[in-house]
Design a protein around this motif. Structure first.
Motif, mmCIF file in Angstrom:
data_model
loop_
_atom_site.group_PDB
_atom_site.id
_atom_site.type_symbol
_atom_site.label_atom_id
_atom_site.label_comp_id
_atom_site.label_asym_id
_atom_site.label_seq_id
_atom_site.Cartn_x
_atom_site.Cartn_y
_atom_site.Cartn_z
ATOM 1 N N GLU A 57 -97.153 -106.183 -45.303
ATOM 2 C CA GLU A 57 -97.405 -105.557 -44.011
ATOM 3 C C GLU A 57 -97.083 -104.067 -44.038
ATOM 4 O O GLU A 57 -97.768 -103.269 -43.404
ATOM 5 C CB GLU A 57 -96.603 -106.264 -42.928
ATOM 6 N N THR A 58 -96.066 -103.678 -44.775
ATOM 7 C CA THR A 58 -95.731 -102.257 -44.842
ATOM 8 C C THR A 58 -96.831 -101.462 -45.541
ATOM 9 O O THR A 58 -97.109 -100.333 -45.147
ATOM 10 C CB THR A 58 -94.396 -102.047 -45.574
ATOM 11 N N SER A 59 -97.460 -102.057 -46.550
ATOM 12 C CA SER A 59 -98.542 -101.340 -47.231
ATOM 13 C C SER A 59 -99.764 -101.201 -46.325
ATOM 14 O O SER A 59 -100.440 -100.174 -46.348
ATOM 15 C CB SER A 59 -98.910 -102.033 -48.540
ATOM 16 N N ILE A 60 -100.030 -102.208 -45.508
ATOM 17 C CA ILE A 60 -101.152 -102.107 -44.568
ATOM 18 C C ILE A 60 -100.877 -101.013 -43.552
ATOM 19 O O ILE A 60 -101.753 -100.201 -43.235
ATOM 20 C CB ILE A 60 -101.398 -103.459 -43.874
ATOM 21 N N ARG A 61 -99.654 -100.964 -43.039
ATOM 22 C CA ARG A 61 -99.315 -99.917 -42.064
ATOM 23 C C ARG A 61 -99.395 -98.530 -42.684
ATOM 24 O O ARG A 61 -99.840 -97.587 -42.046
ATOM 25 C CB ARG A 61 -97.926 -100.178 -41.484
ATOM 26 N N ARG A 62 -98.989 -98.393 -43.940
ATOM 27 C CA ARG A 62 -99.071 -97.099 -44.626
ATOM 28 C C ARG A 62 -100.527 -96.673 -44.788
ATOM 29 O O ARG A 62 -100.877 -95.510 -44.598
ATOM 30 C CB ARG A 62 -98.388 -97.186 -45.986
ATOM 31 N N ILE A 63 -101.386 -97.616 -45.128
ATOM 32 C CA ILE A 63 -102.819 -97.322 -45.274
ATOM 33 C C ILE A 63 -103.403 -96.851 -43.945
ATOM 34 O O ILE A 63 -104.188 -95.907 -43.896
ATOM 35 C CB ILE A 63 -103.557 -98.564 -45.811
ATOM 36 N N LYS A 101 -102.315 -93.280 -43.009
ATOM 37 C CA LYS A 101 -103.056 -92.273 -43.776
ATOM 38 C C LYS A 101 -104.541 -92.252 -43.424
ATOM 39 O O LYS A 101 -105.278 -91.406 -43.916
ATOM 40 C CB LYS A 101 -102.900 -92.537 -45.273
ATOM 41 N N ASP A 102 -104.978 -93.195 -42.600
ATOM 42 C CA ASP A 102 -106.385 -93.338 -42.198
ATOM 43 C C ASP A 102 -107.292 -93.524 -43.419
ATOM 44 O O ASP A 102 -108.375 -92.957 -43.514
ATOM 45 C CB ASP A 102 -106.842 -92.156 -41.347
ATOM 46 N N SER A 103 -106.853 -94.341 -44.353
ATOM 47 C CA SER A 103 -107.616 -94.657 -45.566
ATOM 48 C C SER A 103 -108.532 -95.841 -45.275
ATOM 49 O O SER A 103 -108.221 -96.987 -45.600
ATOM 50 C CB SER A 103 -106.675 -94.985 -46.717
ATOM 51 N N TYR A 104 -109.664 -95.553 -44.678
ATOM 52 C CA TYR A 104 -110.551 -96.615 -44.214
ATOM 53 C C TYR A 104 -111.186 -97.398 -45.363
ATOM 54 O O TYR A 104 -111.409 -98.596 -45.244
ATOM 55 C CB TYR A 104 -111.623 -96.061 -43.275
ATOM 56 N N CYS A 144 -110.180 -96.121 -39.339
ATOM 57 C CA CYS A 144 -109.681 -97.481 -39.533
ATOM 58 C C CYS A 144 -109.973 -98.344 -38.313
ATOM 59 O O CYS A 144 -110.313 -99.519 -38.442
ATOM 60 C CB CYS A 144 -108.177 -97.462 -39.809
ATOM 61 N N THR A 145 -109.861 -97.767 -37.112
ATOM 62 C CA THR A 145 -110.181 -98.507 -35.888
ATOM 63 C C THR A 145 -111.634 -98.944 -35.896
ATOM 64 O O THR A 145 -111.950 -100.091 -35.556
ATOM 65 C CB THR A 145 -109.907 -97.636 -34.643
ATOM 66 N N ASN A 146 -112.525 -98.047 -36.284
ATOM 67 C CA ASN A 146 -113.948 -98.384 -36.334
ATOM 68 C C ASN A 146 -114.230 -99.488 -37.350
ATOM 69 O O ASN A 146 -115.029 -100.383 -37.085
ATOM 70 C CB ASN A 146 -114.779 -97.146 -36.669
ATOM 71 N N ILE A 147 -113.587 -99.429 -38.506
ATOM 72 C CA ILE A 147 -113.779 -100.470 -39.526
ATOM 73 C C ILE A 147 -113.353 -101.821 -38.976
ATOM 74 O O ILE A 147 -114.067 -102.819 -39.105
ATOM 75 C CB ILE A 147 -112.986 -100.134 -40.816
#
Length: 118
Positions: free
Chosen positions: A41-47, A50-53, A99-102
């Protein structure tokens, strides 16, 4: 950019561990995300921060079945209907529009709509 012939590249790659090559191009990175990436979960939040879509899309594509099993996800004293709802909130909170759009466009069918939590 310098182009190196395929024979030389093959010879160089024989000395390098395959998991070290994942940043060199998209195909290696996609294989790394499928096989070796440990989802936390921490890696998902970090992604998302950073807005790494592109990375988020690969991560969700390979692990959406695992992530939708999180029902009634709790984060900072707030209960979300599922983990995908939390991801949308977290993207909006961190101003990660790509990321929101994805999430909304590709994985919107996993959002729980019009249901109240008890």
């Amino acid at each position: 950019m310098i182009n190196i012939c395929d024979d030389v590249l093959t010879h160089i790659h024989s000395f390098i561990r395959p998991e070290w090559l994942y940043y060199t191009n998209k195909s290696y990175f996609e294989n790394y995300m499928k096989d070796d990436y440990i989802i936390m979960e921490t890696s998902i939040r970090r992604i998302i921060r950073k807005d790494s879509y592109y990375v988020l899309d690969l991560l969700l594509m390979n692990n959406i079945d695992i992530l939708i099993k999180h029902k009634k996800y709790i984060y900072r004293d707030t209960i979300y209907k599922n983990y995908v709802d939390f991801l949308v909130y977290y993207c909006i909170d961190n101003k990660s529009s790509k990321c929101t759009n994805i999430i909304k466009n590709k994985y919107g069918k996993y959002l729980i709509k019009n249901k109240k939590l008890r």
